[in-house]
Design a protein around this motif. Structure first.
Motif, PDB file in Angstrom:
ATOM      1  N   UNK A 169      -3.591 -10.325  -5.768  1.00 45.54           N
ATOM      2  CA  UNK A 169      -2.482 -11.280  -5.804  1.00 45.54           C
ATOM      3  C   UNK A 169      -1.955 -11.583  -4.401  1.00 45.54           C
ATOM      4  N   UNK A 170      -1.901 -10.578  -3.546  1.00 44.95           N
ATOM      5  CA  UNK A 170      -1.412 -10.811  -2.181  1.00 44.95           C
ATOM      6  C   UNK A 170      -2.299 -11.832  -1.475  1.00 44.95           C
ATOM      7  N   UNK A 171      -3.612 -11.680  -1.627  1.00 43.87           N
ATOM      8  CA  UNK A 171      -4.525 -12.637  -1.012  1.00 43.87           C
ATOM      9  C   UNK A 171      -4.329 -14.044  -1.545  1.00 43.87           C
ATOM     10  N   UNK A 172      -4.222 -14.176  -2.868  1.00 48.07           N
ATOM     11  CA  UNK A 172      -4.021 -15.495  -3.473  1.00 48.07           C
ATOM     12  C   UNK A 172      -2.685 -16.086  -3.042  1.00 48.07           C
ATOM     13  N   UNK A 173      -1.652 -15.248  -2.963  1.00 53.33           N
ATOM     14  CA  UNK A 173      -0.321 -15.735  -2.576  1.00 53.33           C
ATOM     15  C   UNK A 173      -0.364 -16.413  -1.215  1.00 53.33           C
ATOM     16  N   UNK A 174      -1.073 -15.822  -0.271  1.00 50.83           N
ATOM     17  CA  UNK A 174      -1.136 -16.420   1.063  1.00 50.83           C
ATOM     18  C   UNK A 174      -2.018 -17.656   1.094  1.00 50.83           C
ATOM     19  N   UNK A 175      -3.111 -17.643   0.352  1.00 50.46           N
ATOM     20  CA  UNK A 175      -3.970 -18.832   0.324  1.00 50.46           C
ATOM     21  C   UNK A 175      -3.246 -20.021  -0.295  1.00 50.46           C
ATOM     22  N   UNK A 176      -2.662 -19.813  -1.466  1.00 53.37           N
ATOM     23  CA  UNK A 176      -1.987 -20.917  -2.143  1.00 53.37           C
ATOM     24  C   UNK A 176      -0.693 -21.291  -1.423  1.00 53.37           C
ATOM     25  N   UNK A 177       0.017 -20.282  -0.924  1.00 52.82           N
ATOM     26  CA  UNK A 177       1.237 -20.567  -0.175  1.00 52.82           C
ATOM     27  C   UNK A 177       0.959 -21.379   1.075  1.00 52.82           C
ATOM     28  N   UNK A 188       3.526 -16.018  -5.442  1.00 55.25           N
ATOM     29  CA  UNK A 188       4.340 -15.236  -4.508  1.00 55.25           C
ATOM     30  C   UNK A 188       5.063 -14.122  -5.253  1.00 55.25           C
ATOM     31  N   UNK A 189       5.462 -14.405  -6.479  1.00 56.31           N
ATOM     32  CA  UNK A 189       6.103 -13.386  -7.310  1.00 56.31           C
ATOM     33  C   UNK A 189       5.102 -12.335  -7.802  1.00 56.31           C
ATOM     34  N   UNK A 190       3.860 -12.751  -8.020  1.00 59.83           N
ATOM     35  CA  UNK A 190       2.890 -11.922  -8.737  1.00 59.83           C
ATOM     36  C   UNK A 190       2.627 -10.549  -8.123  1.00 59.83           C
ATOM     37  N   UNK A 191       2.454 -10.420  -6.791  1.00 58.70           N
ATOM     38  CA  UNK A 191       2.208  -9.066  -6.265  1.00 58.70           C
ATOM     39  C   UNK A 191       3.342  -8.100  -6.578  1.00 58.70           C
ATOM     40  N   UNK A 192       4.564  -8.597  -6.539  1.00 62.94           N
ATOM     41  CA  UNK A 192       5.725  -7.741  -6.790  1.00 62.94           C
ATOM     42  C   UNK A 192       5.812  -7.354  -8.268  1.00 62.94           C
ATOM     43  N   UNK A 193       5.517  -8.311  -9.145  1.00 65.03           N
ATOM     44  CA  UNK A 193       5.532  -8.014 -10.576  1.00 65.03           C
ATOM     45  C   UNK A 193       4.436  -7.020 -10.929  1.00 65.03           C
ATOM     46  N   UNK A 194       3.262  -7.183 -10.321  1.00 60.23           N
ATOM     47  CA  UNK A 194       2.176  -6.233 -10.551  1.00 60.23           C
ATOM     48  C   UNK A 194       2.567  -4.842 -10.070  1.00 60.23           C
ATOM     49  N   UNK A 195       3.219  -4.786  -8.924  1.00 56.23           N
ATOM     50  CA  UNK A 195       3.680  -3.503  -8.392  1.00 56.23           C
ATOM     51  C   UNK A 195       4.688  -2.843  -9.328  1.00 56.23           C
ATOM     52  N   UNK A 196       5.563  -3.657  -9.931  1.00 55.22           N
ATOM     53  CA  UNK A 196       6.545  -3.110 -10.871  1.00 55.22           C
ATOM     54  C   UNK A 196       5.851  -2.500 -12.079  1.00 55.22           C
TER      55      UNK A 196
END
Length: 417
Positions: free
Chosen positions: A47-55, A76-84
């Motif tokens: 998700x972190x990788x996708x967040x930066x590409x799409x962002x 951008x939300x997804x890495x944090x939600x996955x971490x939760x």
């Protein structure tokens, strides 16, 4: 955390995602397969990788490892939600480790049990309070401790409200007495297994569907020649089980109503009968439209509509079937009951923006008008609408502090490895 260059991110995420597509919840339980926390680590990194590409598409000034003042999109939300979700799995792993130790050598006291877990500070005090309530219901010291530790990586401070403490103890006690198993630790293990599988299966389902669609979109976009426009997305990009005519309908409506206040959120009323995967194509088109927007305000409004589209697909078609399945394995308790018991403790750190379900619940009108029940205990994460409205609350909270979501989480490691 340091993020590698975007080209390296693309390659690494593609490799990670390709491997993950073959994972299933059944294989994840096999001894040779990754543990739930290992899968969670892979997913969070993906998700972190996708967040930066799409962002970086929405805001071309965004650099790897940097921040953007544009409104956060779903990824951008997804890495944090996955971490939760990973933190919930972490608590389950701690409980499983404790159960294994207690089977070999039972604790002689609650103090000894808590010492074995290595808990300290406020977390220890709150877990102790909950354990004492469970012991009063007839659970053994080790069973009560193993069950209470499921809250340890969550918003355990919610137990400071005595009403929440009593409601949680009552619900956990009911689950314990109804759980399969011969010994007390067998019964608790069934609850731990239920939580771990629920979070793991949800993590996999959402990433394979939403993350997989994003990966396909980014690859399609990279291979396309000529300018990428929303119209091209709606006519040329396809996904299995999505319909481009439906995506066009949703996109057209969203462009016309993106700046409505309050923001429209009832997709079931707006697009009855729609295949919700079509919303993903519409969302990618909206993100492209946001890139071309004439003002930051218009850009942010379009991003929010696209994010709601993705979140609706995520919650209706991926999370809900996992949280409330039509049937459950015989070694589990009710998944809905587990999620309801833990709802008051749900928490996500969106970078430096902390969201808790308790904050959301306390901000709502009292549901039952009974001062003896705490607002957080009146909701259930297993219920779609309770979850959906809590998520929208989190989005709005984070939208006020967009740059802070780019403080990405450090993926968790399995405490048993």
């Amino acid at each position: 955390m340091a993020i590698p260059p975007r080209t390296d991110v693309h390659r690494s995420v593609l490799a990670l995602f390709g491997a993950l597509l073959f994972l299933t919840s059944a294989s994840a339980r096999a001894q040779t397969a990754p543990t739930p926390l290992e899968d969670n680590r892979t997913i969070t990194l993906g998700y972190i990788g996708i967040a930066y590409e799409l962002g970086g598409i929405i805001d071309p000034t965004l650099q790897p490892g940097g921040t953007s003042s544009a409104r956060p999109n779903w990824f951008t939300f997804a890495p944090h939600a996955s971490q939760a979700g990973g933190k919930g799995m972490y608590s389950a792993a701690l409980a499983r480790h404790f159960i294994n130790s207690a089977r070999l050598q039972p604790s002689v006291s609650l103090t000894g049990a808590l010492d074995r877990l290595g808990l300290g500070g406020v977390v220890r005090l709150r877990v102790q309070d909950l354990s004492l309530q469970l012991i009063a219901q007839g659970l053994t010291t080790d069973a009560a401790t193993a069950l209470s530790v499921l809250t340890s990586s969550l918003n355990v401070a919610a137990l400071g409200d005595t009403r929440t403490l009593l409601a949680t103890a009552s619900r956990m006690g009911a689950m314990y007495w109804s759980a399969p198993g011969v010994t007390p630790l067998d019964k608790v293990e069934a609850i731990v297994i239920t939580l771990e599988r629920t979070l793991h299966e949800g993590n996999l389902a959402i990433f394979n569907d939403i993350g997989g669609s994003a990966r396909l979109y980014l690859d399609w976009r990279a291979a396309a020649t000529g300018p990428i426009t929303p119209s091209r997305v709606l006519t040329e990009f396809t996904l299995v089980d999505a319909y481009n005519t439906e995506a066009q309908q949703a996109y057209t409506w969203a462009v016309a109503h993106a700046e409505d206040s309050p923001r429209p959120t009832r997709m079931d009323l707006l697009f009855p009968g729609m295949h919700w995967k079509s919303l993903l194509i519409a969302a990618f088109a909206l993100y492209e439209e946001a890139r071309l927007a004439p003002t930051p305000a218009r850009r942010d409004a379009l991003i929010a509509m696209g994010t709601n589209f993705v979140a609706w697909r995520e919650q209706r078609d991926q999370a809900q079937p996992v949280f409330t399945p039509s049937g459950s394995p015989t070694d589990e308790v009710s998944r809905a009951a587990v999620l309801q018991a833990l709802t008051p403790f749900l928490m996500t750190d969106f970078g430096t923006v902390r969201w808790t379900y308790a904050d959301y619940a306390y901000a709502q009108p009292d549901r039952d008008g009974n001062p003896l029940t705490s607002p957080p205990s009146e909701y259930s994460w297993a219920d779609f609408w309770d979850r959906w409205n809590g998520i929208l609350f989190a989005f709005n909270q984070a939208y006020a502090r967009p740059t802070e979501l780019w403080v990405m989480p450090e993926p968790l490691t399995d405490p048993l490895n």
